[in-house]
Design an enzyme around this catalytic site. Structure first.
Site, PDB file in Angstrom:
ATOM      1  N   ASP A   3      99.384  31.943  73.069  1.00  0.00           N
ATOM      2  CA  ASP A   3      98.876  30.688  72.531  1.00  0.00           C
ATOM      3  C   ASP A   3      98.974  30.762  71.002  1.00  0.00           C
ATOM      4  O   ASP A   3      99.109  31.841  70.425  1.00  0.00           O
ATOM      5  CB  ASP A   3      97.417  30.507  72.985  1.00  0.00           C
ATOM      6  CG  ASP A   3      96.743  29.336  72.304  1.00  0.00           C
ATOM      7  OD1 ASP A   3      97.337  28.242  72.297  1.00  0.00           O
ATOM      8  OD2 ASP A   3      95.639  29.517  71.767  1.00  0.00           O
ATOM      9  N   ASP A  62      92.825  31.625  74.106  1.00  0.00           N
ATOM     10  CA  ASP A  62      91.396  31.644  73.779  1.00  0.00           C
ATOM     11  C   ASP A  62      90.666  30.362  74.150  1.00  0.00           C
ATOM     12  O   ASP A  62      89.437  30.355  74.204  1.00  0.00           O
ATOM     13  CB  ASP A  62      91.208  31.883  72.276  1.00  0.00           C
ATOM     14  CG  ASP A  62      91.592  30.666  71.452  1.00  0.00           C
ATOM     15  OD1 ASP A  62      90.796  30.257  70.600  1.00  0.00           O
ATOM     16  OD2 ASP A  62      92.680  30.127  71.679  1.00  0.00           O
ATOM     17  N   ASP A 101      93.778  26.912  77.659  1.00  0.00           N
ATOM     18  CA  ASP A 101      94.558  28.072  78.087  1.00  0.00           C
ATOM     19  C   ASP A 101      94.126  28.588  79.465  1.00  0.00           C
ATOM     20  O   ASP A 101      94.839  29.404  80.056  1.00  0.00           O
ATOM     21  CB  ASP A 101      94.408  29.214  77.074  1.00  0.00           C
ATOM     22  CG  ASP A 101      94.933  28.842  75.705  1.00  0.00           C
ATOM     23  OD1 ASP A 101      96.008  28.233  75.644  1.00  0.00           O
ATOM     24  OD2 ASP A 101      94.258  29.148  74.702  1.00  0.00           O
TER      25      ASP A 101
END
Length: 656
Positions: free
Chosen positions: A341, A540, A544
């Protein structure tokens, strides 16, 4: 009225920062160790009496007591397993010892009991030490806290605190709960939670965590989470889950253990019966069969898997990576593709001023422009406004007085400074970005930054670039992961294409998937999994979570990670150090190699001892020593991963 922080001053004693409390299991607190010690003591008393030819009545009861103290516990557990139609290897060892005694080999049987009991005690101690290493992470939060109530304060158990309570944290004390500072300022040692090597300043509005150590100031903290929901509590839960699960290899070994044990019993009967059928004497046939049962037992095979994986979990935990299970620790070493990410993972997740550009004719330098913008933004709660104000504070700038503050959502703010109107906000909404200002705005946006325009009396005087700053170890982490998996990580983000590609270029990522919704991230991971890849996802946020769940293994960044991401992920980076991701993957691969080594060692020992017993005559004491020695060797080999040297960080070029 005096502040509550002044009610009870506490003297501060200079000295080193207190270390986290640590509990260490005492060896004699383990029943296996106590029984093994008793058996060894009785054996050592009886042995010289037997060798010196003392009467049987003198050493016989001592050997009998050795059999009881060293063999009753595994024998009882074996009988309970037999009741459930399960054949336990421990029971076979006790039967072998009793069989040796039945044919007059009392000394050899007692030696087998002592060695077997000692081996079990060593295994129990090793398991306890591993648990101690993991539990050291949990002994952080204090047991009591000072809660402020109307008219004073009271000391309560930390678990009784609830969201909304206000607690007082005096100098040198540990913070009793996760919360926000209401009053006071102090240096707080957060190394146990965030990994920051130096204390950080915490003042009104800052967040503090349970278990961190307060410095020289006093803090009044509003509890934001119930103790059961604190960072420490989540760590406890994950570690408990880790201790209750077993890796697939371990489960496979347990499945074959039953079949192997039954086959071993049948083979033992054959080793006993066949020589008798060909005229062998009873005693040597029985002795050979008992020796065969001992050396063929799969104790070392059974012990090959869990010590390396549990040791790896403990070592990773000490370095701020919590694997939720031994299954996770094993699977981490299998990954061959990585998806990262962007915001909060490769970046810090907080907007910061990255560039300050003054315009010709403004009469301002960088500090002057920043001070002017910060003065205007100071009353605003917008994240970009906070970034500007924080940048001015970092430079210790003196801000001019302002009047007539007004804010227009989506546009910006306006104030009066020394009789002149100052506006700060979006270039598109202020409609004043022309000439040099438009060029500066375009250049900043081209590099993925957010441009903030500063006007004075409707004329542009400067442009400030704001961006989510890249983590310092991001590029090294990407390089390390590429080396481990053989392919460069992929960037999965919901951000715009331009910003994503600019950041990816800085860290060496070429495959960028931008503008993705949560389901799009999950779909990409599922596609790779369907192609046979074992994907590691690192993220995080709530967005996600679907990808973390779909991946072969998911790791969440713990400092700013959402509760959903933390729950969904298989492992959590508590200290928010991205460089620990390749380190834990490398550690897992080392653990998997040790498992294979252990299985080879166990197989070689068993094969050699069995062949020796069948082809020649293997003395029972030597068979016992070889069998138990192999068990101890594989156990100690697995425990090598508890050493500090076992943790190497590829993103930092070696051991930490």
């Amino acid at each position: 009225m005096p502040s509550v922080l002044d009610q009870r001053p506490v003297p501060v004693v200079a000295g080193p920062r207190p270390a986290p409390p640590r509990r260490r299991t005492r060896v004699l607190a383990l029943p296996e160790a106590r029984w093994a010690l008793a058996a060894l003591a009785l054996f050592l008393i009886a042995l010289p009496l037997n060798l010196l030819g003392a009467p049987d009545w003198l050493w016989g009861p001592l050997f009998a007591a050795t059999y009881v103290t060293g063999g009753w516990e595994p024998g009882w557990e074996g009988l309970k397993a037999l009741k459930d139609k399960t054949l336990d290897v421990d029971l076979l060892m006790v039967v072998a010892a009793l069989g040796a005694a039945a044919i007059g080999q009392v000394l050899d049987g007692a030696l087998l009991i002592v060695i077997f009991a000692t081996s079990g005690a060593l295994e129990a101690v090793a398991t306890a030490r591993t648990a101690d290493s993991v539990r050291g992470l949990l002994d952080l939060a204090p047991t009591t806290a000072t809660r402020l109530v109307s008219g004073g304060e009271e000391t309560v158990a930390a678990e009784e605190l609830k969201a909304g309570d206000v607690i007082l944290v005096r100098p040198g004390e540990r913070v009793g709960a996760d919360g926000q500072v209401l009053d006071g300022a102090s240096d707080v040692d957060q190394a146990t939670i965030t990994g920051e090597p130096l204390p950080v300043v915490r003042k009104a509005g800052d967040e503090v965590f349970a278990g961190t150590v307060n410095g020289t100031g006093a803090l009044r903290v509003r509890v934001d989470r119930d103790p059961a929901d604190s960072v420490i509590a989540r760590i406890v839960k994950m570690v408990e889950e880790a201790s209750e699960t077993k890796a697939p290899t371990q489960l496979f070994i347990e499945k074959i253990e039953q079949r192997y044990s039954i086959g071993m019993v049948i083979a033992t009967l054959a080793v006993f019966a066949i020589p008798l059928a060909f005229g062998s004497a009873l005693q040597p046939a029985l002795l050979r069969a008992m020796t065969f049962m001992i050396v063929a037992s799969p104790c070392a095979v059974v012990l090959s898997t869990m010590p390396p994986l549990l040791s790896a979990i403990a070592n990773a935990g000490r370095h701020g990576v919590l694997a939720k299970s031994a299954v996770v620790m094993e699977r981490l070493g299998q990954v061959d593709a990585v998806a990262l990410d962007k915001t909060g993972t490769l970046t810090e997740g907080t907007p910061r001023v990255t560039e300050i550009r003054t315009l010709p004719g403004s009469g301002l330098d960088e500090d002057g422009l920043l001070a002017l913008a910060a003065a205007a933004e100071q009353p605003s709660e917008h994240p970009l406004a906070r970034a500007v104000v924080d940048a001015a504070r970092e430079r210790c700038l003196s801000l001019p007085e302002t009047l007539d503050f007004s804010s227009a959502p989506g546009q910006g703010v306006s104030v009066t400074v020394a009789g002149r109107t100052v506006q700060v906000g979006s270039p598109a909404r202020l409609s004043a970005a022309t000439g040099p200002a438009s060029v500066a705005v375009a250049e900043l946006e081209e590099t993925g930054q957010t441009a903030v325009l500063v006007l004075r009396d409707d004329g542009p005087v400067g442009v400030i670039g704001i961006a989510d700053r890249l983590r310092r170890d991001a590029a090294a982490t990407v390089t390390a992961l590429t080396g481990l998996t053989g392919r460069s990580p992929v960037l999965l983000t919901g951000d715009n294409e331009r910003a994503a590609r600019h950041l990816a270029a800085q860290v060496g990522i070429t495959d960028v998937r931008a503008g993705l919704l949560p389901q799009d991230k999950a779909a990409a991971v599922q596609k790779w999994e369907a192609e046979g890849r074992k994907v590691l996802v690192v993220g995080d946020g709530v967005n996600d979570a679907p990808a973390l769940a779909a991946a072969h293994t998911g790791i969440a960044m713990g400092k700013a990670g959402s509760d959903l991401a933390l729950e969904t992920a298989d492992a959590v980076v508590v200290r928010d150090e991205l460089a620990t991701v390749p380190a834990v993957v490398a550690l897992s691969r080392t653990a998997r190699r040790l498992v294979v080594q252990n299985l080879v060692i166990a197989g070689v020992f068993i094969t050699a001892l069995v062949v020796w017993d069948l082809v020649a005559t293997l003395p029972l004491p030597l068979g016992v020593a070889g069998h138990e020695g192999s068990t101890v060797i594989v156990g100690l080999n697995g425990l090598r991963l508890l050493r500090e040297a076992a943790w190497t960080n590829p993103a930092r070029g070696g051991a930490e």
